[in-house]
Write an enzyme that holds these catalytic residues in place. Structure first.
Site, PDB file in Angstrom:
ATOM      1  N   GLU A 317       0.825  -1.205   0.000  1.00  0.00           N
ATOM      2  CA  GLU A 317       0.000   0.000   0.000  1.00  0.00           C
ATOM      3  C   GLU A 317       0.862   1.260   0.000  1.00  0.00           C
ATOM      4  O   GLU A 317       0.549   2.252  -0.662  1.00  0.00           O
ATOM      5  CB  GLU A 317      -0.928  -0.021   1.216  1.00  0.00           C
ATOM      6  CG  GLU A 317      -2.079   0.964   1.133  1.00  0.00           C
ATOM      7  CD  GLU A 317      -3.128   0.689   2.198  1.00  0.00           C
ATOM      8  OE1 GLU A 317      -4.207   0.174   1.854  1.00  0.00           O
ATOM      9  OE2 GLU A 317      -2.873   0.986   3.376  1.00  0.00           O
ATOM     10  N   GLU A 320       2.234   1.717  -3.434  1.00  0.00           N
ATOM     11  CA  GLU A 320       1.167   2.229  -4.296  1.00  0.00           C
ATOM     12  C   GLU A 320       0.998   3.740  -4.098  1.00  0.00           C
ATOM     13  O   GLU A 320       0.828   4.491  -5.064  1.00  0.00           O
ATOM     14  CB  GLU A 320      -0.140   1.503  -3.984  1.00  0.00           C
ATOM     15  CG  GLU A 320      -1.294   1.917  -4.881  1.00  0.00           C
ATOM     16  CD  GLU A 320      -2.591   1.207  -4.523  1.00  0.00           C
ATOM     17  OE1 GLU A 320      -3.606   1.480  -5.197  1.00  0.00           O
ATOM     18  OE2 GLU A 320      -2.606   0.396  -3.570  1.00  0.00           O
ATOM     19  N   CYS A 343      -8.206  -1.760   4.207  1.00  0.00           N
ATOM     20  CA  CYS A 343      -8.033  -2.875   5.148  1.00  0.00           C
ATOM     21  C   CYS A 343      -9.322  -3.244   5.875  1.00  0.00           C
ATOM     22  O   CYS A 343      -9.418  -4.317   6.457  1.00  0.00           O
ATOM     23  CB  CYS A 343      -6.962  -2.536   6.188  1.00  0.00           C
ATOM     24  SG  CYS A 343      -5.320  -2.337   5.479  1.00  0.00           S
ATOM     25  N   SER A 363      -7.093   1.931  -2.258  1.00  0.00           N
ATOM     26  CA  SER A 363      -5.898   1.149  -2.558  1.00  0.00           C
ATOM     27  C   SER A 363      -6.335  -0.214  -3.071  1.00  0.00           C
ATOM     28  O   SER A 363      -7.281  -0.813  -2.557  1.00  0.00           O
ATOM     29  CB  SER A 363      -5.057   0.977  -1.290  1.00  0.00           C
ATOM     30  OG  SER A 363      -4.060  -0.002  -1.488  1.00  0.00           O
ATOM     31  N   LYS A 402     -15.245  -9.416   8.228  1.00  0.00           N
ATOM     32  CA  LYS A 402     -14.213 -10.277   7.659  1.00  0.00           C
ATOM     33  C   LYS A 402     -14.800 -11.586   7.142  1.00  0.00           C
ATOM     34  O   LYS A 402     -14.237 -12.220   6.249  1.00  0.00           O
ATOM     35  CB  LYS A 402     -13.128 -10.567   8.704  1.00  0.00           C
ATOM     36  CG  LYS A 402     -12.266  -9.361   9.061  1.00  0.00           C
ATOM     37  CD  LYS A 402     -11.364  -8.983   7.906  1.00  0.00           C
ATOM     38  CE  LYS A 402     -10.432  -7.844   8.264  1.00  0.00           C
ATOM     39  NZ  LYS A 402      -9.591  -7.431   7.128  1.00  0.00           N
ATOM     40  N   GLU A 410     -13.915 -12.267  -5.426  1.00  0.00           N
ATOM     41  CA  GLU A 410     -12.607 -11.787  -5.899  1.00  0.00           C
ATOM     42  C   GLU A 410     -11.442 -12.426  -5.137  1.00  0.00           C
ATOM     43  O   GLU A 410     -10.299 -12.356  -5.577  1.00  0.00           O
ATOM     44  CB  GLU A 410     -12.500 -10.268  -5.735  1.00  0.00           C
ATOM     45  CG  GLU A 410     -13.605  -9.471  -6.398  1.00  0.00           C
ATOM     46  CD  GLU A 410     -14.738  -9.143  -5.455  1.00  0.00           C
ATOM     47  OE1 GLU A 410     -15.450  -8.156  -5.716  1.00  0.00           O
ATOM     48  OE2 GLU A 410     -14.916  -9.872  -4.460  1.00  0.00           O
TER      49      GLU A 410
END
Length: 647
Positions: A317, A320, A343, A363, A402, A410
């Site tokens: 990250e 990036e 996150c 991100s 989560k 994905e």
């Protein structure tokens, strides 16, 4: 290096609705009863005190150590006054008054435990029980249910007004994350106030009137089909078992008992700071290394530290972010700024629903949970010679969202489902108890290799501002060539810490390193483009606060000029996640945060780019470096514009 905290940019970040924000006048002096800002006298159970005008009876009693039982009240939420469990006698008033909703505006005498009060409270609980279906023995909240506790406190020994013996509503298990059982709902509306006021999502609402009132979704659709972000904050504030997370522990037990499966678990930092509460310990007692021992005894083959992949996330990250800055400042290419952290799966889904036009700002780096899953079923599988189809990856997380994240289509970059099961802190605590293990009595043991090396930067992911601080420790050190300890005392970047709803910080880069770290030297030739740049950063927790920041960006306000913004769906960040022990409060979240920062301070390695296990991963496996082809395939992803309209 000096970082300027700009409170003038942040403004008011109260999560309370406008109707609940107090209107204060000038500070009064002396006895100014009736004047906003003044003091007023109150006598509670014969004890006198002075309180600011407008203080509720409940708050005044608490300040004196006098306990008044409550049910619909919660320290995170605005006043509701719907359950009436907190009724008290006010001298001169014909009826009993709700202590949580009665503001003291003139001298007052209050009695909290008279016979009339006790009888009324008991009857309120009796009436709630008459509408409450469910066996306490099999309830997920058994021994941690506020209704159960009140029934015991008020000596309820039979059902005075009858009792529901058959379920009246279907259980809604359509969501990957949250299960609704309306049969156990007491209509306290905590979930509604949480979803609307704290999170500003509005997936839940009270519908109907009088005895027909119930908590429902839009058009009474299943929770999995409406605009729910799976954050689980409603669960953390529900007083009963009407809301709970979808528990995968039976599936995990089956995998552990299957001799053909190699079951590994990764543990995030926030659960380790909170799980002790499930065993009677006070908030903020870390159980990191005792938990490692307990997990092996419970049957897990390997116990890994999610801090490893948190460090990996920072490298990806952070790289990036530097690439976006290079493209914008040097190549003059159009780049989506600010860059948002990705996150928190609850925050990501919030963006997909409410602000899909800003998905390019996210991100592309996966969360630590998902990065670890991909690494385990590729790099680890190769290293150990285990067929990835025989590896079962379990993630211990503080977060109910989560569970949704690991089931996103994905998340299969390894060729398999990268993370098979997500467990909350509460669920793992129950598994440990089922195994006959008392966690506080366990000896300490370390994590397993090859992912056993941890850093302080990975640890602080669990606290609000932690992702930002971890990223800055690495980015500043790489860009300036100076040890971050020389820029901030003990490497603690305090300006981005704290429980403010939104925090804005400006960080000037006055000098840059003449060399570029070999790991990313092929991406940027030098750091000259950052010299003299003032990095503009922000941190926001709770999606209501995220909404304020996004609306400011939309309007072209100060936050639109930011380079990097950390968003977390839950108040306090992960340590206040929807899978953490119940109850939650600002004080409890602060205690957990202290445990996290203490563990960071005690870490031998405190910066992500210095984690030797991460360095080895790039040398052996991700050989084209951060944001390279291999890492993009395994560690990065894309997201889906969902919108907020449903059929």
């Amino acid at each position: 290096m000096s970082a300027e905290i700009r409170q003038d940019v942040v403004g008011d970040t109260s999560r309370a609705p406008v109707s609940q924000i107090p209107k204060l006048g000038k500070k009064a002096t002396g006895e100014a009863a009736g004047y906003i800002g003044g003091q007023v006298s109150a006598t509670i159970d014969g004890h006198e005190l002075k309180v600011p005008l407008g203080t509720t009876i409940l708050e005044a009693a608490k300040s004196m150590g006098i306990r008044i039982p409550t049910l619909c009240h919660h320290p995170d939420l605005c006043v509701a006054g719907v359950c009436r469990v907190c009724v008290v006698e006010v001298e001169g008033q014909r009826t009993l008054q709700a202590a949580c909703a009665y503001p003291i505006t003139a001298p007052i005498k209050v009695y909290t435990h008279t016979q009339k009060v006790r009888r009324a409270r008991r009857h309120v609980v009796d009436l709630l029980l008459s509408e409450h279906y469910g066996e306490c023995y099999t309830c997920v909240r058994n021994n941690n249910c506020e209704l159960q506790s009140l029934a015991k406190e008020f000596g309820v020994d039979f059902f005075r007004f009858g009792h529901v013996t058959e379920p009246r509503f279907e259980i809604d298990s359509s969501s990957y994350s949250v299960i609704r059982d309306p049969n156990k709902c007491v209509l306290c509306r905590r979930c509604v106030r949480t979803c609307i006021d704290v999170q500003e999502v509005g997936a839940l609402e009270a519908s109907g009137r009088s005895i027909g009132t119930r908590i429902s979704t839009y058009l009474d659709k299943p929770l999995g089909e409406v605009v729910c972000i799976n954050c689980g904050q409603c669960i953390n504030r529900c007083p009963t078992g009407a809301l709970h997370a979808k528990d995968a522990s039976d599936d995990v037990w089956r995998a552990i008992e299957d001799p053909t499966k190699h079951v590994v678990i990764q543990t995030a930092p926030s659960p380790r700071a909170g799980i002790g509460e499930c065993f009677g310990l006070p908030p903020g007692v870390p159980m990191t290394f005792q938990m490692n021992t307990a997990l092996r005894l419970a049957g897990f083959d390997k116990v890994f530290d999610t801090n490893f992949s948190a460090d990996l996330t920072i490298i990806e990250e952070g790289t990036e972010l530097l690439l976006r800055l290079y493209k914008a400042l040097v190549a003059k290419e159009p780049v989506a700024f600010p860059q948002f952290t990705s996150c928190s799966p609850g925050w990501v889904k919030f963006l997909e629903h409410f602000y899909p036009e800003y998905i390019p700002n996210l991100s592309s780096a996966k969360s630590p949970q998902q990065m670890f899953g991909a690494v385990i079923k590729t790099y680890y599988a190769q290293k150990t010679g285990i067929d990835p189809k025989d590896i079962v990856t379990v993630a211990l997380m503080p977060c109910s969202a989560k569970k949704f994240e690991c089931n996103r289509p994905e998340m299969d970059a390894s060729g398999f489902k990268d993370v098979d099961y997500g467990l909350t802190t509460r669920e793992l605590a129950q598994m440990i108890k089922e195994a006959g293990i008392h966690l506080p009595d366990m000896p300490k043991s370390d994590f397993d290799d090859p992912f056993g090396t941890r850093t302080g930067s990975g640890v602080i992911f669990g606290a609000m501002g932690g992702v930002m601080e971890a990223a800055l420790r690495t980015v500043l050190e790489l860009v300036t060539g100076k040890k971050v300890e020389n820029l901030f005392e003990n490497a603690n970047i305090v300006p981005v810490r704290g429980f403010d709803g939104v925090r804005y910080v400006e960080l000037p880069v006055t000098e840059v390193s003449p060399t570029v770290e070999p790991l990313i030297a092929h991406l940027v030739p030098n750091w000259d483009f950052l010299k003299g740049v003032t990095l503009k950063l922000a941190v926001a927790h709770g999606t209501a606060n995220a909404k304020k920041v996004l609306e400011d960006i939309k309007a072209g306000g100060p936050f639109s000029k930011c380079h990097f913004i950390e968003f977390m769906a839950c108040p306090g960040g992960c340590l206040g996640g929807g899978g953490q022990p119940i109850p939650t409060s600002p004080e409890i979240r602060a205690a957990r945060a202290k445990a996290i920062y203490d563990e960071d301070a005690a870490s031998e390695v405190r910066k992500s780019h210095e984690n030797p296990a991460v360095v080895e991963l790039y040398r052996e496996f991700l050989t084209d470096g951060p944001c390279g082809h291999v890492s993009h395939r395994l560690l990065h992803t894309h997201y889906t514009p969902r919108g907020k309209y449903i059929d």
